[in-house]
Design an enzyme around this catalytic site. Structure first.
Site, short mmCIF file in Angstrom:
data_model
loop_
_atom_site.label_atom_id
_atom_site.label_comp_id
_atom_site.label_asym_id
_atom_site.label_seq_id
_atom_site.Cartn_x
_atom_site.Cartn_y
_atom_site.Cartn_z
N SER A 152 0.78 -1.23 0.00
CA SER A 152 0.00 0.00 0.00
C SER A 152 0.81 1.28 0.00
O SER A 152 0.24 2.37 -0.11
CB SER A 152 -0.95 0.02 1.19
OG SER A 152 -2.02 -0.84 0.95
N TYR A 247 -11.31 2.26 4.68
CA TYR A 247 -10.14 2.01 3.84
C TYR A 247 -10.54 1.04 2.73
O TYR A 247 -11.04 -0.04 3.01
CB TYR A 247 -9.03 1.42 4.69
CG TYR A 247 -7.70 1.39 4.02
CD1 TYR A 247 -6.83 2.47 4.08
CD2 TYR A 247 -7.29 0.26 3.32
CE1 TYR A 247 -5.60 2.43 3.48
CE2 TYR A 247 -6.06 0.22 2.71
CZ TYR A 247 -5.21 1.30 2.79
OH TYR A 247 -3.98 1.26 2.18
N SER A 248 -10.34 1.44 1.50
CA SER A 248 -10.80 0.62 0.38
C SER A 248 -9.87 0.79 -0.81
O SER A 248 -9.65 1.91 -1.30
CB SER A 248 -12.23 1.02 -0.02
OG SER A 248 -12.64 0.34 -1.19
#
Length: 470
Positions: A152, A247-248
């Site tokens: 991420s 959060y996606s």
């Protein structure tokens, strides 16, 4: 980032994904991973079937945050302010260095981590060491110059790319996504800003059971961005845009598509020209296959269909794409930590908007546009099967911390990257200790096992963080 996030309200009748899908929150999230980014937070082996793992805009919009707002300013929704404890970072004396060695070795042993690279940089000097092994079979020692998958952390680059377009007058942060892409649920009201700060309400595709099954059955599969989004669009939105935080990875995949449409170039090519090269990141790449530049460490995960540990080095990261597919090394991440936090590549006005704080469910953790603020540190974490990262910068001390490791297997519900970062900052910056809570069982990111750590990444892996990744 791997922070935990409270379950978002769903429309009446909207079914929550089953345990398998939740466990499958692939550790691509980051900051939010440990709090829900990378999956479940159980200890030991993970449950079978889980795969764990965010020229208009040059001036503030009437409805958006003011250009002077930063992560250190009060949140508009809560009035609270991120804490700013003692800003001191201890000199890297022989005694402090010895304590760092012991702290890192302790986590390595307790959490059964194969290997880790740790870099602490201050104006007074640097600490850079590798511990453990880069290959468990060959017993090859970990060394500091290896390439690693960064999960991420990719989100920080994708959002920076978008903000470069904002500074060029090609997009506005308060433009609706529907202005650029069709078929997006609530596309007429969800803004680019809400996609970047994880407040769109769009369902995280990594929680979809069909996605989890497809990924676990064939980790070499190449997913297209449209295929990833299709998994999300099957589900109702979680909440009205701007009313909550979730959060996606869906959000960042959409931003990647916006970048490609506005630039007319593949995302990786655009990021190289607009972000990697200007930041002097010669070892940072956006892969389009499972290709992994040498030399690299091998990565180990238990995010498999049966929960057994597997070598995930050559798994295809396309499922994370703009949210978690990238590769880099310690030297580049050290540079990036400061560039990201200080806004070197952006106008002051746009960087100020980037640092606008939005609350997340994790204690003393705030999310901005593709980055987070955690106990004074600004940056992100990352997690995806086989690898985890923490890349953060402490502006008050002009210090950076980079942690790169070759496993995403949780220990007592916590992401190992969080355990390392916490142990290190307890030694070098006791007034600013990085920490994300352990995740409850069942996370939001695709993960190979139900034990994926929520703190793996806020946006660090494919797994969505509960305020985690690719």
């Amino acid at each position: 980032m791997t922070t935990t996030r409270a379950a978002a309200p769903r429309r009446p009748g909207a079914a929550r994904p089953g345990p398998t899908a939740l466990a499958l929150a692939l550790a691509l999230a980051g900051l939010l991973a440990s709090a829900g980014c990378s999956g479940g937070g159980s200890t030991g082996s993970t449950a079978a079937g889980a795969v764990t793992a965010v020229p208009a805009a040059l001036s503030p919009s009437a409805s958006g945050p003011s250009a002077s707002a930063t992560l250190l300013s009060p949140s508009p929704s809560t009035g609270a302010t991120p804490s700013t404890a003692s800003p001191s970072v201890l000199p890297l004396t022989p005694d402090v260095t010895a304590r760092l060695d012991a702290a890192v070795q302790r986590v390595l042993t307790e959490a059964s981590v194969p290997g880790v690279i740790v870099g602490v940089s201050t104006p007074q000097g640097d600490y850079l060491k590798a511990f453990g092994v880069s290959d468990k079979v060959a017993g090859t020692p970990m060394v500091t110059g290896l390439n690693m998958r960064i999960g991420s952390e990719t989100k920080t680059f994708t959002v920076t790319g978008l903000l470069r377009l904002v500074d060029q007058g090609k997009a506005g942060l308060d433009d609706p996504i529907g202005k650029y892409l069709g078929g997006v649920p609530n596309g007429g009201t969800i803004t680019l800003r809400q996609l970047a700060d994880m407040r769109s309400g769009l369902f995280p595709y990594t929680q979809d059971e069909d996605f989890v099954t497809a990924l676990q059955s064939d980790p070499q599969r190449a997913f297209t961005p449209d295929q990833l989004l299709a998994y999300s669009y099957k589900h109702p939105v979680s909440f009205a845009p701007g009313t909550d935080f979730e959060y996606s990875n869906t959000n960042t995949v959409l931003l990647g598509q916006v970048i490609e449409k506005l630039s007319g170039r593949p995302l990786g090519d655009f990021l190289k020209k607009e972000v990697f090269d200007p930041a002097d990141l010669g070892r940072t790449v956006f892969p389009t296959t499972n290709a992994f530049p040498q030399p690299h460490a091998r990565g180990y995960t238990n995010q498999t269909a049966d929960g057994t540990i597997a070598d995930a080095t050559d798994w295809n990261p396309s499922w994370g794409w703009a949210a978690g597919a990238m590769i880099s090394d310690q030297a580049d991440m050290k540079k990036w930590a400061k560039v990201l936090a200080t806004g070197t590549l952006l106008s002051p006005q746009t960087q100020a908007q980037r640092l606008q704080p939005q609350p997340s469910p994790a204690p003393d953790t705030w999310y901005g546009l593709g980055l987070f603020y955690n106990h004074g540190w600004i940056g992100h974490n990352g997690s995806l099967p086989g690898y985890q990262t923490v890349v953060v910068y402490l502006p008050s001390a002009q210090a950076s911390l980079v942690v790169l490791l070759n496993t995403d297997i949780t220990y007592k519900g916590s992401a190992p990257s969080t355990l390392f970062a916490k142990a290190i900052t307890q030694v070098v910056s006791p007034g600013n200790v990085y920490d994300l809570p352990a995740a409850p069982a069942g996370g939001d990111e695709p993960s190979g096992t139900a034990t994926a750590t929520a703190d793996a990444s806020v946006s660090t892996s494919v797994t969505p963080p509960v305020p985690s990744a690719a």
